[in-house]
Motif scaffolding. Structure first.
Motif, mmCIF file in Angstrom:
data_model
loop_
_atom_site.group_PDB
_atom_site.id
_atom_site.type_symbol
_atom_site.label_atom_id
_atom_site.label_comp_id
_atom_site.label_asym_id
_atom_site.label_seq_id
_atom_site.Cartn_x
_atom_site.Cartn_y
_atom_site.Cartn_z
ATOM 1 N N PHE A 5 0.855 -1.181 0.000
ATOM 2 C CA PHE A 5 0.000 0.000 0.000
ATOM 3 C C PHE A 5 0.890 1.229 0.000
ATOM 4 O O PHE A 5 1.802 1.341 0.806
ATOM 5 C CB PHE A 5 -0.910 0.048 1.233
ATOM 6 N N LEU A 6 0.618 2.157 -0.907
ATOM 7 C CA LEU A 6 1.386 3.385 -0.993
ATOM 8 C C LEU A 6 0.433 4.567 -0.943
ATOM 9 O O LEU A 6 -0.606 4.563 -1.608
ATOM 10 C CB LEU A 6 2.190 3.445 -2.292
ATOM 11 N N ALA A 7 0.789 5.557 -0.165
ATOM 12 C CA ALA A 7 -0.060 6.741 -0.035
ATOM 13 C C ALA A 7 0.790 7.993 -0.232
ATOM 14 O O ALA A 7 1.452 8.450 0.707
ATOM 15 C CB ALA A 7 -0.753 6.766 1.325
ATOM 16 N N PRO A 8 0.806 8.554 -1.449
ATOM 17 C CA PRO A 8 1.511 9.820 -1.666
ATOM 18 C C PRO A 8 0.693 10.996 -1.129
ATOM 19 O O PRO A 8 -0.506 11.094 -1.392
ATOM 20 C CB PRO A 8 1.643 9.903 -3.198
ATOM 21 N N TYR A 9 1.342 11.870 -0.385
ATOM 22 C CA TYR A 9 0.758 13.140 0.039
ATOM 23 C C TYR A 9 1.355 14.215 -0.863
ATOM 24 O O TYR A 9 2.581 14.286 -1.005
ATOM 25 C CB TYR A 9 1.088 13.425 1.504
ATOM 26 N N PHE A 10 0.509 15.038 -1.467
ATOM 27 C CA PHE A 10 1.018 15.915 -2.519
ATOM 28 C C PHE A 10 0.318 17.272 -2.507
ATOM 29 O O PHE A 10 -0.734 17.465 -1.899
ATOM 30 C CB PHE A 10 0.826 15.250 -3.881
ATOM 31 N N SER A 11 0.945 18.191 -3.232
ATOM 32 C CA SER A 11 0.361 19.500 -3.490
ATOM 33 C C SER A 11 0.451 19.764 -4.991
ATOM 34 O O SER A 11 1.077 18.993 -5.724
ATOM 35 C CB SER A 11 1.101 20.591 -2.705
ATOM 36 N N VAL A 12 -0.169 20.841 -5.439
ATOM 37 C CA VAL A 12 -0.146 21.190 -6.865
ATOM 38 C C VAL A 12 0.252 22.649 -7.025
ATOM 39 O O VAL A 12 0.100 23.466 -6.113
ATOM 40 C CB VAL A 12 -1.519 20.936 -7.532
ATOM 41 N N ASP A 13 0.764 22.957 -8.210
ATOM 42 C CA ASP A 13 1.157 24.336 -8.515
ATOM 43 C C ASP A 13 0.022 25.130 -9.148
ATOM 44 O O ASP A 13 0.010 26.367 -9.078
ATOM 45 C CB ASP A 13 2.359 24.344 -9.468
ATOM 46 N N TYR A 14 -0.903 24.427 -9.775
ATOM 47 C CA TYR A 14 -2.014 25.081 -10.458
ATOM 48 C C TYR A 14 -3.329 24.431 -10.034
ATOM 49 O O TYR A 14 -3.381 23.227 -9.778
ATOM 50 C CB TYR A 14 -1.848 24.965 -11.980
ATOM 51 N N PRO A 15 -4.404 25.210 -9.968
ATOM 52 C CA PRO A 15 -5.697 24.629 -9.546
ATOM 53 C C PRO A 15 -6.233 23.662 -10.595
ATOM 54 O O PRO A 15 -5.991 23.804 -11.790
ATOM 55 C CB PRO A 15 -6.596 25.860 -9.403
ATOM 56 N N LEU A 16 -6.951 22.684 -10.117
ATOM 57 C CA LEU A 16 -7.600 21.719 -10.997
ATOM 58 C C LEU A 16 -8.955 21.368 -10.414
ATOM 59 O O LEU A 16 -9.047 20.901 -9.276
ATOM 60 C CB LEU A 16 -6.753 20.443 -11.139
ATOM 61 N N THR A 53 -8.074 4.794 -3.609
ATOM 62 C CA THR A 53 -9.056 5.640 -2.947
ATOM 63 C C THR A 53 -9.291 6.857 -3.836
ATOM 64 O O THR A 53 -8.508 7.131 -4.748
ATOM 65 C CB THR A 53 -8.545 6.127 -1.583
ATOM 66 N N PRO A 54 -10.356 7.621 -3.574
ATOM 67 C CA PRO A 54 -10.453 8.927 -4.225
ATOM 68 C C PRO A 54 -9.394 9.863 -3.651
ATOM 69 O O PRO A 54 -8.655 9.486 -2.734
ATOM 70 C CB PRO A 54 -11.872 9.390 -3.865
ATOM 71 N N ILE A 55 -9.303 11.063 -4.165
ATOM 72 C CA ILE A 55 -8.406 12.061 -3.576
ATOM 73 C C ILE A 55 -9.062 12.626 -2.326
ATOM 74 O O ILE A 55 -10.233 13.008 -2.337
ATOM 75 C CB ILE A 55 -8.083 13.177 -4.586
ATOM 76 N N LEU A 56 -8.288 12.669 -1.248
ATOM 77 C CA LEU A 56 -8.792 13.096 0.057
ATOM 78 C C LEU A 56 -7.953 14.251 0.584
ATOM 79 O O LEU A 56 -6.756 14.367 0.261
ATOM 80 C CB LEU A 56 -8.740 11.929 1.042
ATOM 81 N N ASP A 57 -8.566 15.100 1.404
ATOM 82 C CA ASP A 57 -7.789 16.121 2.091
ATOM 83 C C ASP A 57 -7.223 15.538 3.378
ATOM 84 O O ASP A 57 -7.397 14.339 3.656
ATOM 85 C CB ASP A 57 -8.617 17.389 2.323
ATOM 86 N N LEU A 58 -6.570 16.359 4.169
ATOM 87 C CA LEU A 58 -5.915 15.839 5.373
ATOM 88 C C LEU A 58 -6.899 15.423 6.449
ATOM 89 O O LEU A 58 -6.513 14.799 7.441
ATOM 90 C CB LEU A 58 -4.925 16.875 5.919
ATOM 91 N N GLU A 59 -8.184 15.761 6.272
ATOM 92 C CA GLU A 59 -9.218 15.299 7.196
ATOM 93 C C GLU A 59 -10.003 14.137 6.606
ATOM 94 O O GLU A 59 -11.077 13.780 7.101
ATOM 95 C CB GLU A 59 -10.152 16.461 7.549
ATOM 96 N N SER A 60 -9.482 13.559 5.533
ATOM 97 C CA SER A 60 -10.060 12.387 4.861
ATOM 98 C C SER A 60 -11.431 12.663 4.242
ATOM 99 O O SER A 60 -12.267 11.773 4.154
ATOM 100 C CB SER A 60 -10.140 11.188 5.828
ATOM 101 N N PRO A 68 -3.770 25.067 -5.053
ATOM 102 C CA PRO A 68 -2.371 25.275 -4.636
ATOM 103 C C PRO A 68 -2.297 25.739 -3.185
ATOM 104 O O PRO A 68 -3.119 26.535 -2.724
ATOM 105 C CB PRO A 68 -1.884 26.370 -5.602
ATOM 106 N N GLY A 69 -1.317 25.209 -2.462
ATOM 107 C CA GLY A 69 -1.152 25.547 -1.055
ATOM 108 C C GLY A 69 -1.777 24.543 -0.118
ATOM 109 O O GLY A 69 -1.418 24.496 1.064
ATOM 110 N N LEU A 105 2.087 16.407 -9.750
ATOM 111 C CA LEU A 105 1.778 16.288 -8.329
ATOM 112 C C LEU A 105 3.098 16.350 -7.572
ATOM 113 O O LEU A 105 3.986 15.512 -7.784
ATOM 114 C CB LEU A 105 1.061 14.968 -8.033
ATOM 115 N N ASN A 106 3.247 17.346 -6.711
ATOM 116 C CA ASN A 106 4.471 17.516 -5.944
ATOM 117 C C ASN A 106 4.370 16.700 -4.655
ATOM 118 O O ASN A 106 3.606 17.052 -3.748
ATOM 119 C CB ASN A 106 4.684 18.992 -5.614
ATOM 120 N N VAL A 107 5.103 15.606 -4.587
ATOM 121 C CA VAL A 107 4.996 14.683 -3.455
ATOM 122 C C VAL A 107 5.711 15.274 -2.242
ATOM 123 O O VAL A 107 6.913 15.504 -2.267
ATOM 124 C CB VAL A 107 5.568 13.300 -3.812
ATOM 125 N N VAL A 108 4.939 15.530 -1.196
ATOM 126 C CA VAL A 108 5.489 16.068 0.046
ATOM 127 C C VAL A 108 6.076 14.943 0.880
ATOM 128 O O VAL A 108 7.173 15.057 1.442
ATOM 129 C CB VAL A 108 4.378 16.802 0.836
#
Length: 276
Positions: A5-16, A53-60, A68-69, A105-108
């Motif tokens: 199981f792999l879970a990348p946490y990421f941010s983006v430079d442009y809105p989508l 999974t779908p894309i989730l925020d830090l509160e799932s 961005p941010g 996707l910028n992997v944090v």
């Protein structure tokens, strides 16, 4: 290793903003990452060698757009009997996951977990109370959608996934349904799941129904929420293994598109004496 199981946490430079269910985007990311290490996943394959999974925020919470941010995450669970898991870890944990469209996707950070499944364990007669939180999930039975937390559909899906992970039984596809046959480690898995279904009741649920837009004209009925169950079993170790499997791979249909993500846990287990 049978599971990864792999879970990348990421941010983006442009809105989508997603025009459809975000699990389609995750499916594309995973498919392109696998293709980048030489693993071709046919687009029209009935079963993919992964669930997401779908894309989730830090509160799932499921998100419909990337800003961005902010930081987001998703999980990919691989069937290591169907894909070389050892060859993909570095691909999912590199600093940038870049799509063919140019989206990056910028992997944090990235979490990696996995392990072997074991059928060993002490067994005894017990009553188990357990709870499941469902993110959007869709069951199907003989071509009909089941949009509530049916214990029969849940446990049947769990049994099929366990069989697939262990590769110890055959999966037979029928007309709109699936059947489970064979023996794993001396356990009649089909009989075990059948007994669980017969000996499980829903204690309560808080769910809502919804219709998901999967894109390309596909709309799927689903549900989300929380359900609590009670089960009688004389194989509690195998029952716990089923819950471990669904926590890893989800349940139901369209799991490679991000449906069926769940968190299942045991609330209480009461051991019964032989005389009861």
């Amino acid at each position: 290793m049978r599971m990864l199981f792999l879970a990348p946490y990421f941010s983006v430079d442009y809105p989508l903003k997603f025009g459809s269910w975000s699990g389609r985007f995750v499916n594309r990311v995973v498919s392109e990452v696998l293709e980048g290490v030489g693993i071709k996943v046919p687009h029209n394959a009935r079963e993919k060698p992964f669930t997401v999974t779908p894309i989730l925020d830090l509160e799932s919470n499921v998100v419909g757009e990337l800003i961005p941010g902010n930081q987001y995450w998703f999980r990919v669970s691989l069937f290591c009997s169907e894909v070389d898991c050892g060859s993909v870890v570095d691909a999912f944990t590199k600093p940038t996951l870049r799509l063919s469209t140019g989206m990056a996707l910028n992997v944090v950070k990235a979490s990696v977990a996995g392990g072997e499944l074991s059928l060993q364990g002490s067994d005894y007669r017990a009553v188990v109370r357990w709870r499941v939180r469902f993110w959007p999930t869709s069951f199907i039975f003989r071509s009909h959608y089941v949009t509530w937390p049916s214990p029969a559909r849940f446990l049947s899906s769990a049994g099929l996934t366990l069989a697939r992970v262990l590769r110890g039984v055959d999966l037979l596809v029928g007309r709109g349904s699936e059947s489970l046959v064979g023996v794993i480690g001396g356990v009649d898995l089909k009989g075990f799941v059948r007994d669980l279904v017969f000996n499980t009741e829903v204690l309560g649920m808080r769910v809502r129904r919804l219709v998901l837009n999967l894109g390309r004209g596909r709309r799927v009925p689903a549900f989300e929420g929380v359900a609590e169950y009670v089960t009688y079993t004389d194989r509690p170790s195998l029952f716990r293994l089923l819950l471990d499997v669904v926590n890893a791979y989800g349940v139901g249909k369209n799991r490679a598109l991000g449906l069926g993500y769940v968190v299942a846990d045991v609330v209480d287990i009461k051991r019964l004496s032989r005389g009861r």
